[in-house]
Design a protein around this motif. Structure first.
Motif, PDB file in Angstrom:
ATOM      1  N   UNK A   1       8.990 -10.841   0.939  1.00 41.88           N
ATOM      2  CA  UNK A   1       9.622 -10.090   2.017  1.00 41.88           C
ATOM      3  C   UNK A   1      11.137 -10.141   1.858  1.00 41.88           C
ATOM      4  N   UNK A   2      11.792  -9.078   2.335  1.00 43.80           N
ATOM      5  CA  UNK A   2      13.241  -9.048   2.283  1.00 43.80           C
ATOM      6  C   UNK A   2      13.844  -9.811   3.449  1.00 43.80           C
ATOM      7  N   UNK A   3      15.134  -9.625   3.663  1.00 43.67           N
ATOM      8  CA  UNK A   3      15.814 -10.301   4.759  1.00 43.67           C
ATOM      9  C   UNK A   3      15.271  -9.825   6.099  1.00 43.67           C
ATOM     10  N   UNK A   4      15.212 -10.737   7.026  1.00 47.77           N
ATOM     11  CA  UNK A   4      14.672 -10.393   8.339  1.00 47.77           C
ATOM     12  C   UNK A   4      15.731  -9.722   9.203  1.00 47.77           C
ATOM     13  N   UNK A   5      15.285  -8.742   9.997  1.00 49.28           N
ATOM     14  CA  UNK A   5      16.156  -8.121  10.998  1.00 49.28           C
ATOM     15  C   UNK A   5      16.096  -8.874  12.320  1.00 49.28           C
ATOM     16  N   UNK A   6      15.126  -9.791  12.439  1.00 53.52           N
ATOM     17  CA  UNK A   6      14.939 -10.556  13.659  1.00 53.52           C
ATOM     18  C   UNK A   6      14.795  -9.639  14.870  1.00 53.52           C
ATOM     19  N   UNK A   7      13.926  -8.657  14.713  1.00 59.56           N
ATOM     20  CA  UNK A   7      13.570  -7.754  15.800  1.00 59.56           C
ATOM     21  C   UNK A   7      12.051  -7.646  15.864  1.00 59.56           C
ATOM     22  N   UNK A   8      11.540  -7.509  17.083  1.00 57.42           N
ATOM     23  CA  UNK A   8      10.088  -7.329  17.224  1.00 57.42           C
ATOM     24  C   UNK A   8       9.665  -5.887  16.958  1.00 57.42           C
ATOM     25  N   UNK A   9      10.630  -4.980  16.862  1.00 62.11           N
ATOM     26  CA  UNK A   9      10.332  -3.559  16.617  1.00 62.11           C
ATOM     27  C   UNK A   9       9.478  -3.420  15.355  1.00 62.11           C
ATOM     28  N   UNK A  10       8.358  -2.689  15.414  1.00 59.83           N
ATOM     29  CA  UNK A  10       7.503  -2.551  14.229  1.00 59.83           C
ATOM     30  C   UNK A  10       8.194  -1.856  13.066  1.00 59.83           C
ATOM     31  N   UNK A  11       9.149  -0.958  13.354  1.00 59.58           N
ATOM     32  CA  UNK A  11       9.904  -0.335  12.265  1.00 59.58           C
ATOM     33  C   UNK A  11      10.711  -1.398  11.521  1.00 59.58           C
ATOM     34  N   UNK A  12      11.364  -2.276  12.278  1.00 58.17           N
ATOM     35  CA  UNK A  12      12.143  -3.339  11.656  1.00 58.17           C
ATOM     36  C   UNK A  12      11.252  -4.256  10.825  1.00 58.17           C
ATOM     37  N   UNK A  13      10.073  -4.611  11.345  1.00 59.43           N
ATOM     38  CA  UNK A  13       9.175  -5.497  10.608  1.00 59.43           C
ATOM     39  C   UNK A  13       8.672  -4.828   9.324  1.00 59.43           C
ATOM     40  N   UNK A  14       8.368  -3.539   9.403  1.00 63.46           N
ATOM     41  CA  UNK A  14       7.915  -2.837   8.202  1.00 63.46           C
ATOM     42  C   UNK A  14       9.013  -2.763   7.160  1.00 63.46           C
ATOM     43  N   UNK A  15      10.250  -2.526   7.604  1.00 65.68           N
ATOM     44  CA  UNK A  15      11.348  -2.364   6.660  1.00 65.68           C
ATOM     45  C   UNK A  15      11.763  -3.686   6.028  1.00 65.68           C
ATOM     46  N   UNK A  16      11.403  -4.806   6.641  1.00 63.92           N
ATOM     47  CA  UNK A  16      11.675  -6.088   5.991  1.00 63.92           C
ATOM     48  C   UNK A  16      10.970  -6.164   4.633  1.00 63.92           C
ATOM     49  N   UNK A  17       9.854  -5.491   4.504  1.00 62.10           N
ATOM     50  CA  UNK A  17       9.153  -5.425   3.233  1.00 62.10           C
ATOM     51  C   UNK A  17       9.584  -4.221   2.413  1.00 62.10           C
ATOM     52  N   UNK A  18       9.702  -3.059   3.053  1.00 58.87           N
ATOM     53  CA  UNK A  18       9.786  -1.805   2.317  1.00 58.87           C
ATOM     54  C   UNK A  18      11.196  -1.363   1.943  1.00 58.87           C
ATOM     55  N   UNK A  19      12.226  -1.929   2.575  1.00 59.33           N
ATOM     56  CA  UNK A  19      13.556  -1.384   2.279  1.00 59.33           C
ATOM     57  C   UNK A  19      14.274  -2.130   1.161  1.00 59.33           C
ATOM     58  N   UNK A  20      13.614  -3.077   0.477  1.00 53.68           N
ATOM     59  CA  UNK A  20      14.227  -3.671  -0.701  1.00 53.68           C
ATOM     60  C   UNK A  20      14.289  -2.628  -1.816  1.00 53.68           C
ATOM     61  N   UNK A  21      15.316  -2.732  -2.633  1.00 53.48           N
ATOM     62  CA  UNK A  21      15.549  -1.740  -3.678  1.00 53.48           C
ATOM     63  C   UNK A  21      14.322  -1.574  -4.564  1.00 53.48           C
ATOM     64  N   UNK A  22      13.915  -0.333  -4.793  1.00 52.30           N
ATOM     65  CA  UNK A  22      12.814   0.089  -5.658  1.00 52.30           C
ATOM     66  C   UNK A  22      11.429  -0.027  -5.027  1.00 52.30           C
ATOM     67  N   UNK A  23      11.292  -0.766  -3.925  1.00 55.90           N
ATOM     68  CA  UNK A  23       9.938  -1.032  -3.415  1.00 55.90           C
ATOM     69  C   UNK A  23       9.198   0.248  -3.083  1.00 55.90           C
ATOM     70  N   UNK A  24       9.815   1.150  -2.336  1.00 52.86           N
ATOM     71  CA  UNK A  24       9.119   2.384  -1.957  1.00 52.86           C
ATOM     72  C   UNK A  24       8.863   3.279  -3.165  1.00 52.86           C
ATOM     73  N   UNK A  25       9.702   3.194  -4.187  1.00 48.28           N
ATOM     74  CA  UNK A  25       9.457   3.999  -5.384  1.00 48.28           C
ATOM     75  C   UNK A  25       8.263   3.455  -6.165  1.00 48.28           C
ATOM     76  N   UNK A  26       8.085   2.145  -6.134  1.00 49.15           N
ATOM     77  CA  UNK A  26       6.882   1.572  -6.741  1.00 49.15           C
ATOM     78  C   UNK A  26       5.646   2.031  -5.957  1.00 49.15           C
ATOM     79  N   UNK A  27       5.740   2.020  -4.644  1.00 48.86           N
ATOM     80  CA  UNK A  27       4.636   2.528  -3.822  1.00 48.86           C
ATOM     81  C   UNK A  27       4.386   3.999  -4.113  1.00 48.86           C
ATOM     82  N   UNK A  28       5.450   4.772  -4.292  1.00 48.24           N
ATOM     83  CA  UNK A  28       5.305   6.194  -4.646  1.00 48.24           C
ATOM     84  C   UNK A  28       4.460   6.359  -5.896  1.00 48.24           C
ATOM     85  N   UNK A  29       4.738   5.553  -6.908  1.00 49.69           N
ATOM     86  CA  UNK A  29       3.974   5.642  -8.153  1.00 49.69           C
ATOM     87  C   UNK A  29       2.508   5.270  -7.929  1.00 49.69           C
TER      88      UNK A  29
END
Length: 225
Positions: A1-29
């Motif tokens: 997991x990436x750095x935490x936003x320390x928010x309960x918002x589900x968008x924030x929790x999802x982005x802790x995993x998905x907004x690291x560089x290249x992660x979504x492009x790997x998922x795209x593939x």
């Protein structure tokens, strides 16, 4: 997991995993059906193998990807949680092509273009036997100026060196023009009429080349103006 936003918002929790560089492009593939490590590398050609391995491990730990090993064959397959990201990737593709239309010169990657074209060959439209399309990009540096797409009725492969087969047709154009066609910004017919793209070979095959490919779904997205 990436750095935490320390928010309960589900968008924030999802982005802790998905907004690291290249992660979504790997998922795209993975969403496009790529399963093997070396093929994933070809879909993200500027990503180091070490970082790709790290991102895959993170996705496995997060339950997004399942690593399946059968002898020496290792595949990475989306889990049900990973499959739920498919509409997210598709929506980002639509949004990106509609609202982020400008491409810089550094965005123009022949490796990624030819790899994407390879997986969208319409094998039903390709002649029997082996067909070889040579792509020549005169505006690109010599080491990546020439590419070959070797197509049969069941398979396709990309070569950055002459595979030694007879060339069926040669497509010559600036790299940006072919990418514009692939993104849906420029029609094949328009590019051929204007001379932006030249196709050399027997007339029937020259006319048929555009039909050998199905454009990505985002190519049909209406632009805002």
């Amino acid at each position: 997991m990436g750095s935490s936003y320390y928010q309960f918002c589900p968008v924030a929790k999802a982005m802790e995993l998905l907004d690291e560089r290249w992660t979504l492009l790997v998922v795209r593939e993975l969403v496009t059906g790529t399963e093997h490590f070396n093929e994933l590398r070809r879909g993200v050609p500027r990503m180091s193998p070490t970082l790709l391995s790290k991102r895959l491990q993170q996705l496995v730990r997060a339950g997004i990807v399942e690593r399946r090993a059968e002898g020496h064959d290792v595949r990475y397959v989306l889990t049900p949680a990973g499959e739920e990201l498919r509409p997210v990737i598709e929506a980002l593709s639509v949004w990106g092509v509609r609202w982020i239309g400008e491409l810089g010169d550094k965005d123009l990657d022949p490796k990624l273009l030819l790899w994407d074209m390879r997986r969208r060959v319409d094998h039903r439209a390709v002649p029997d036997g082996r067909s070889v399309i040579r792509f020549l990009f005169p505006d690109v540096a010599l080491p990546v100026r020439d590419w070959w797409l070797v197509i049969t009725p069941t398979e396709a492969d990309v070569c950055d060196r002459d595979p030694g087969f007879d060339v069926t047709v040669t497509v010559s154009a600036a790299l940006r023009r072919i990418i514009e066609i692939w993104r849906g910004d420029l029609a094949w017919a328009q590019a051929l009429r204007s001379g932006a793209v030249e196709v050399q070979g027997p007339e029937a095959l020259r006319r048929a080349v555009p039909l050998w490919f199905t454009l990505p779904p985002f190519a049909a997205v209406p632009r805002p103006f």
